[in-house]
Enzyme design. Structure first.
Site, PDB file in Angstrom:
ATOM      1  N   SER A   1     -11.252  -0.018  21.392  1.00  0.00           N
ATOM      2  CA  SER A   1     -11.814   0.475  20.695  1.00  0.00           C
ATOM      3  C   SER A   1     -11.714   2.543  21.445  1.00  0.00           C
ATOM      4  O   SER A   1      -9.967   3.120  21.281  1.00  0.00           O
ATOM      5  CB  SER A   1     -13.131   0.771  20.236  1.00  0.00           C
ATOM      6  OG  SER A   1     -13.900   1.460  19.173  1.00  0.00           O
TER       7      SER A   1
ATOM      8  N   ASP B   1       0.982   8.480  23.194  1.00  0.00           N
ATOM      9  CA  ASP B   1       1.743   9.095  22.029  1.00  0.00           C
ATOM     10  C   ASP B   1       2.049  10.813  22.749  1.00  0.00           C
ATOM     11  O   ASP B   1       3.033  11.179  22.111  1.00  0.00           O
ATOM     12  CB  ASP B   1       0.986   9.003  21.417  1.00  0.00           C
ATOM     13  CG  ASP B   1       0.960   7.565  20.625  1.00  0.00           C
ATOM     14  OD1 ASP B   1       1.355   6.765  20.932  1.00  0.00           O
ATOM     15  OD2 ASP B   1       0.636   7.845  19.515  1.00  0.00           O
TER      16      ASP B   1
ATOM     17  N   LYS C   1      -8.423  -3.320  18.995  1.00  0.00           N
ATOM     18  CA  LYS C   1     -10.140  -2.908  17.908  1.00  0.00           C
ATOM     19  C   LYS C   1      -9.237  -1.136  17.561  1.00  0.00           C
ATOM     20  O   LYS C   1      -9.791  -0.488  17.463  1.00  0.00           O
ATOM     21  CB  LYS C   1     -10.680  -2.638  18.766  1.00  0.00           C
ATOM     22  CG  LYS C   1     -12.546  -2.537  17.397  1.00  0.00           C
ATOM     23  CD  LYS C   1     -13.589  -2.706  18.478  1.00  0.00           C
ATOM     24  CE  LYS C   1     -14.189  -2.644  17.557  1.00  0.00           C
ATOM     25  NZ  LYS C   1     -14.551  -1.312  16.748  1.00  0.00           N
TER      26      LYS C   1
END
Length: 545
Positions: free
Chosen positions: A289, A300, A314
């Site tokens: 999460s 990223d 998740k």
């Protein structure tokens, strides 16, 4: 039979709960009204006519939770007692005993006392088995017994417990307990700072920021952020923690939903602490999460090198909604997407297999995305580290040993067998592994692997069909072969199991703080993270700097 007063009290509650849920998520009001009427009529009929006395609140609690269980594991109903625990997890503050506990049969087991808090001050240790709290025998108390150890600060509670089979007593004095988001930070070497972020509660950002600033002030010029075992928490805390390392206004995570009001782009809103300091982040299969938001976003944005094993996967966002009578429902409202556009949810709860289990996204169906500088990353199965450490994955046998307390119980046995180790770090030898296997057999600790459970279920069905007598010999032979196979698996994975045993044993003598002190000098993943940071050309190559 319920009194008329009880009937009048419970039915409006049911209606309000189901109207709230229904109106929020469907536009077919006739169908909603129809189903509510059917349910309330059934509920009333059962309570009025069932042969034995019923517990209306318990029936409703089970009905609601069973309904939500068909959606996903994260959409949950919280009764009044559940709400208290939920708020503790999010705020990190409560009044209690300061220990990790678990209920087992008619006892509460102390799993880990936190240093300096009430349980520790009262002399309780990991492995102690509480049987009585005040005047309440836990054998006669089927509700949440942990509530018996909560109350106002300085409340005194008498406890009866067993330690290694010996009955003992103590008195707990309740105090304020703070669950730290950052339980440890320190210097690995002259230039490398190390921060453990264990959960994303309301103090996660402030605690991480404080640790980062103090480490920099102490001369750290590179950072290792450890997210292993971190199950997640508050979304805004994850965004703010990313904001420590990237410029203000940077997109960190986007949430997308069928409900437009939950479609949001979350950007950093604060000035960063350091956008240049080299950073590695360690994750594992239990990093989930919010941990995946931080590691995925900084991956990223080419801001950190991710190290370890693939994270949990998740990619679902939950939000709590207050309801009537101090209850709550936590609902999955959206999916989250990292800056490159990937959703890292691993399980598809909308599609389930024949056994009712959610289908895991197949690797061949992963989609490729590009980081800010053009590196290829994938969705569908958690965060795949830039530096994958295959030997850090948890084996099935190790999971079984942890799940069924094989490792925990042996550490307790080891502690009382070796009471004078103090600050010394023991060496777990092959002889200890042999002793460990003998202990499992002697204490009849079942590992309950999937194969073992299937075999036991087969025997249970055979007993029901009165054919167990014909297969008893074969069953015992299979069970014996399975136990030998499990012993072989322990030997095959003994390095991993030695490490797990050592972790648990160190905590017995030196608490969690001692374990982290050991980690910064000896842990394989941390050593690898430092190695990557020290290799500047390699670090820059990974991030295309």
């Amino acid at each position: 039979m319920l009194s008329s007063l009880k009937k009048r009290y419970y039915i409006p509650v049911i209606l309000s709960v189901f109207l709230f849920i229904g109106v929020s998520f469907k536009d077919d009001f006739f169908e909603i009204s129809k189903q509510i009427e059917i349910f309330t009529t059934l509920y009333k009929t059962i309570n009025q006519n069932y042969v034995d006395e019923t517990n209306p609140a318990e029936l409703m609690d089970k009905a609601i939770k069973s309904m939500l269980a068909d959606l996903d594991p994260y959409t949950n109903y919280f009764n009044e007692q559940d709400v208290i625990r939920f708020k503790i997890n999010n705020t990190g503050e409560y009044t209690g005993i300061g220990a990790l506990i678990t209920r087992k049969d008619d006892r509460i087991i102390i799993k880990e006392p936190y240093k300096g808090f009430p349980a520790d001050k009262a002399g309780l240790k990991a492995g102690d088995e509480i049987t009585q709290i005040g005047d309440v025998l836990l054998a006669d108390f089927k509700d949440d017994a942990s509530q018996l150890m909560k109350g106002a600060k300085n409340t005194k509670i008498d406890i009866k417990y067993f330690r290694q089979g010996k009955p003992m007593t103590t008195q707990l004095v309740l105090d304020e307990v703070e669950v730290k988001a950052v339980p440890f930070y320190g210097k690995i070497d002259d230039k490398t700072g190390y921060i453990v972020l264990s959960q994303f509660n309301a103090k996660a950002f402030s605690d991480t920021k404080e640790a980062l600033e103090k480490l920099k002030a102490d001369g750290a010029t590179q950072i290792v952020l450890d997210l292993r075992g971190n199950p997640g928490g508050l979304l805004n805390e994850a965004v703010n923690i990313c904001g420590l390392f990237v410029p203000k206004g940077e997109t960190i995570v986007t949430t997308k939903s069928k409900n437009n009001k939950y479609n949001n782009t979350n950007k950093t809103t604060r000035e960063p602490v350091d956008t240049e300091i080299p950073l590695t982040i360690i994750v594992d299969g239990k990093s989930a999460s919010a941990s995946e938001i931080v590691s995925g976003a900084l991956q990223d944005l080419d801001r950190a090198v991710i190290i370890g094993s693939r994270s949990y996967g998740k990619g679902l966002v939950q939000r709590p909604f207050d309801m009537v009578y101090n209850t709550q429902v936590k609902v999955t409202i959206a999916k989250y997407y990292t800056p490159s556009g990937r959703c890292i949810q691993a399980l598809d709860y909308a599609h389930k297999d024949a056994g009712g289990k959610a289908i895991r996204t197949d690797a061949k169906n992963y989609n490729a995305f590009k980081t800010k500088k053009g590196r290829t990353v994938y969705d569908g199965g958690g965060i795949l580290p830039d530096v994958v450490l295959e030997n850090t994955k948890t084996s099935a046998i190790a999971e079984a040993l942890q799940k069924n307390d094989g490792i925990f119980n042996y550490a307790t046995y080891y502690y009382y067998k070796n009471p004078n180790l103090g600050d010394k770090i023991p060496t777990i030898t092959d002889a200890d592994i042999a002793d460990f296997k003998a202990y499992l057999k002697r204490e009849k600790i079942s590992l309950d692997t999937e194969t073992e459970i299937a075999l036991k279920n087969t025997l249970e069905k055979a007993k029901k069909e009165n054919v167990d007598g014909a297969i008893t010999v074969e069953y015992q032979q299979l069970l014996s072969a399975l136990e030998k196979s499990e012993e072989t698996l322990i030997d095959k994975n003994k390095t991993e199991i030695k490490n797990l045993l050592l972790d648990e044993i160190i905590k017995r003598y030196q608490y969690k703080e001692g374990l982290y002190q050991y980690y910064i000098k000896n842990n394989f993943e941390i050593k690898k993270a430092v190695e990557v940071l020290n290799d500047k050309p390699g670090y820059n190559k990974i991030l295309k700097i």
